[in-house]
Design a protein around this motif. Structure first.
Motif, short mmCIF file in Angstrom:
data_model
loop_
_atom_site.label_atom_id
_atom_site.label_comp_id
_atom_site.label_asym_id
_atom_site.label_seq_id
_atom_site.Cartn_x
_atom_site.Cartn_y
_atom_site.Cartn_z
N MET A 272 7.39 12.50 -16.03
CA MET A 272 7.22 12.77 -14.47
C MET A 272 5.92 12.45 -14.10
O MET A 272 4.86 12.65 -14.55
CB MET A 272 7.72 14.22 -14.02
N ILE A 273 5.95 11.83 -12.68
CA ILE A 273 4.48 11.68 -11.97
C ILE A 273 3.75 13.20 -11.89
O ILE A 273 4.59 14.15 -11.96
CB ILE A 273 4.74 10.92 -10.85
N SER A 274 2.52 12.93 -11.99
CA SER A 274 1.96 14.18 -11.97
C SER A 274 0.57 14.22 -11.02
O SER A 274 0.38 13.27 -10.32
CB SER A 274 1.25 14.45 -13.37
N LEU A 275 0.05 15.40 -10.51
CA LEU A 275 -0.97 15.23 -9.70
C LEU A 275 -2.13 14.51 -10.01
O LEU A 275 -2.30 14.21 -11.34
CB LEU A 275 -1.60 16.86 -9.54
N ASN A 276 -2.87 13.90 -9.03
CA ASN A 276 -3.86 12.97 -9.29
C ASN A 276 -3.41 11.58 -10.12
O ASN A 276 -4.47 10.98 -10.62
CB ASN A 276 -4.96 13.58 -10.14
N ALA A 277 -2.18 11.33 -10.22
CA ALA A 277 -1.82 10.05 -11.23
C ALA A 277 -1.70 9.04 -9.86
O ALA A 277 -1.73 9.31 -8.43
CB ALA A 277 -0.54 10.45 -11.53
N ASN A 278 -1.90 7.83 -10.19
CA ASN A 278 -1.49 6.72 -9.19
C ASN A 278 -0.22 6.45 -9.18
O ASN A 278 0.69 6.56 -9.97
CB ASN A 278 -2.32 5.51 -9.66
N MET A 279 0.57 6.18 -8.05
CA MET A 279 1.68 5.62 -7.82
C MET A 279 2.12 4.54 -8.40
O MET A 279 1.24 3.62 -8.32
CB MET A 279 1.89 5.67 -6.22
N PRO A 280 3.30 4.59 -9.08
CA PRO A 280 3.56 3.32 -9.84
C PRO A 280 3.94 2.16 -8.74
O PRO A 280 4.35 2.50 -7.82
CB PRO A 280 5.07 3.64 -10.56
N ASP A 281 3.74 0.92 -9.35
CA ASP A 281 4.23 -0.28 -8.58
C ASP A 281 5.91 -0.38 -8.40
O ASP A 281 6.50 -0.06 -9.24
CB ASP A 281 3.62 -1.65 -9.11
N GLY A 282 6.33 -0.68 -7.23
CA GLY A 282 7.48 -0.69 -7.13
C GLY A 282 7.99 -1.33 -5.81
O GLY A 282 7.34 -1.73 -4.99
N GLN A 283 9.28 -1.24 -5.43
CA GLN A 283 9.88 -1.84 -4.06
C GLN A 283 10.74 -0.81 -3.28
O GLN A 283 11.69 -0.45 -4.27
CB GLN A 283 10.32 -3.02 -4.22
N LEU A 284 10.87 -0.91 -2.21
CA LEU A 284 11.71 -0.08 -1.51
C LEU A 284 12.05 -0.86 -0.23
O LEU A 284 11.33 -1.40 0.18
CB LEU A 284 11.13 1.60 -0.95
N GLN A 285 13.42 -0.55 0.15
CA GLN A 285 13.97 -1.33 0.99
C GLN A 285 14.24 -0.62 2.42
O GLN A 285 14.48 0.71 2.33
CB GLN A 285 15.21 -2.00 0.76
N GLU A 286 14.22 -1.29 3.60
CA GLU A 286 14.40 -0.63 4.73
C GLU A 286 15.05 -1.86 5.89
O GLU A 286 14.77 -2.93 5.97
CB GLU A 286 13.17 -0.41 5.53
N LEU A 287 16.14 -1.15 6.52
CA LEU A 287 16.57 -1.86 7.48
C LEU A 287 16.26 -1.59 8.66
O LEU A 287 16.01 -0.32 9.22
CB LEU A 287 18.29 -1.53 7.55
N LYS A 288 15.28 -2.72 9.19
CA LYS A 288 14.58 -2.47 10.45
C LYS A 288 14.96 -3.61 11.46
O LYS A 288 14.83 -4.96 11.00
CB LYS A 288 12.93 -2.52 10.09
N ASP A 289 15.35 -3.12 12.46
CA ASP A 289 16.07 -4.26 13.63
C ASP A 289 16.76 -5.25 13.21
O ASP A 289 16.67 -6.32 13.47
CB ASP A 289 14.60 -4.73 14.20
N GLY A 290 17.65 -4.62 12.31
CA GLY A 290 18.63 -5.71 11.71
C GLY A 290 18.33 -6.63 10.65
O GLY A 290 19.08 -7.33 9.92
N ASP A 291 17.09 -6.58 10.26
CA ASP A 291 16.48 -7.41 9.13
C ASP A 291 16.03 -6.21 7.93
O ASP A 291 15.66 -5.32 7.92
CB ASP A 291 15.38 -7.88 9.44
N MET A 292 16.43 -6.94 6.82
CA MET A 292 16.13 -6.31 5.51
C MET A 292 14.57 -6.56 5.09
O MET A 292 14.14 -7.69 4.83
CB MET A 292 16.89 -6.70 4.51
N VAL A 293 13.84 -5.50 5.19
CA VAL A 293 12.34 -5.51 4.66
C VAL A 293 12.11 -4.80 3.45
O VAL A 293 12.74 -3.90 3.04
CB VAL A 293 11.74 -4.64 5.83
N THR A 294 11.59 -5.51 2.57
CA THR A 294 11.24 -5.02 1.29
C THR A 294 9.92 -4.85 1.25
O THR A 294 9.06 -5.54 1.60
CB THR A 294 11.27 -6.00 0.07
N HIS A 295 9.40 -3.33 0.92
CA HIS A 295 8.12 -2.90 1.02
C HIS A 295 7.61 -2.80 -0.36
O HIS A 295 8.07 -2.01 -1.20
CB HIS A 295 8.03 -1.49 1.71
#
Length: 157
Positions: free
Chosen positions: A1-24
């Motif tokens: 499990m991620i812990s305090l002071n750890a760097n966030m892992p790289d990855g992707q999350l999606q968002e539907l914004k104004d009808g378009d799929m955006v990958t963050h």
């Protein structure tokens, strides 16, 4: 499990914004920002819809006044469901991001198997991420809602 002071892992999350799929890309989402990210086991589920998300909607301005650049809600649901849930909850001030296959949740080590209820889902948690580093991490015990609410995160800032 991620812990305090750890760097966030790289990855992707999606968002539907104004009808378009955006990958963050998470590396960009968290870079040079203070982000509050909370996760729920599922959109439209009772605790998530009645208290968890609404608490962040109500306290969004107070969180931002404490230097938070973005508030992110994540669930192992698709972007269409997350968008609809955000609209139903008047969550215009929250980024409703989908981890459709649970890969980012797994990278954080915060997945759980709910079996026939829904399969792979996220544990309920909230964290503060400062420039990609976890500075606050509040993970709920199973079936609890005590430390990942907006009030707890506001106090931690």
């Amino acid at each position: 499990m991620i812990s305090l002071n750890a760097n966030m892992p790289d990855g992707q999350l999606q968002e539907l914004k104004d009808g378009d799929m955006v990958t963050h890309k998470t590396s960009e989402l968290f870079a040079n920002k203070k982000v509050v990210m909370f996760a729920v086991p599922g959109a439209f589920t009772p605790t998530c819809s009645e208290t968890h998300l609404p608490g962040y909607v109500v306290l969004a301005d107070e969180l931002k006044a404490k230097g938070v650049d973005a508030i992110v809600c994540v669930a192992v649901n698709d972007a269409f469901v997350m968008s609809s849930w955000g609209k139903a909850q008047n969550a215009e001030n929250i980024m409703m991001l989908a981890d459709g296959d649970g890969s980012y949740t797994k990278a954080l080590g915060l997945e759980m198997d709910t079996a026939a209820f829904g399969g792979l889902r996220s544990q309920r948690y909230a964290m503060v991420i400062d420039n990609g580093v976890v500075t606050t991490l509040n993970v709920e015990q199973p079936q609890k809602f005590e430390v990942s609410n907006a009030e707890s995160i506001l106090k931690a800032l």
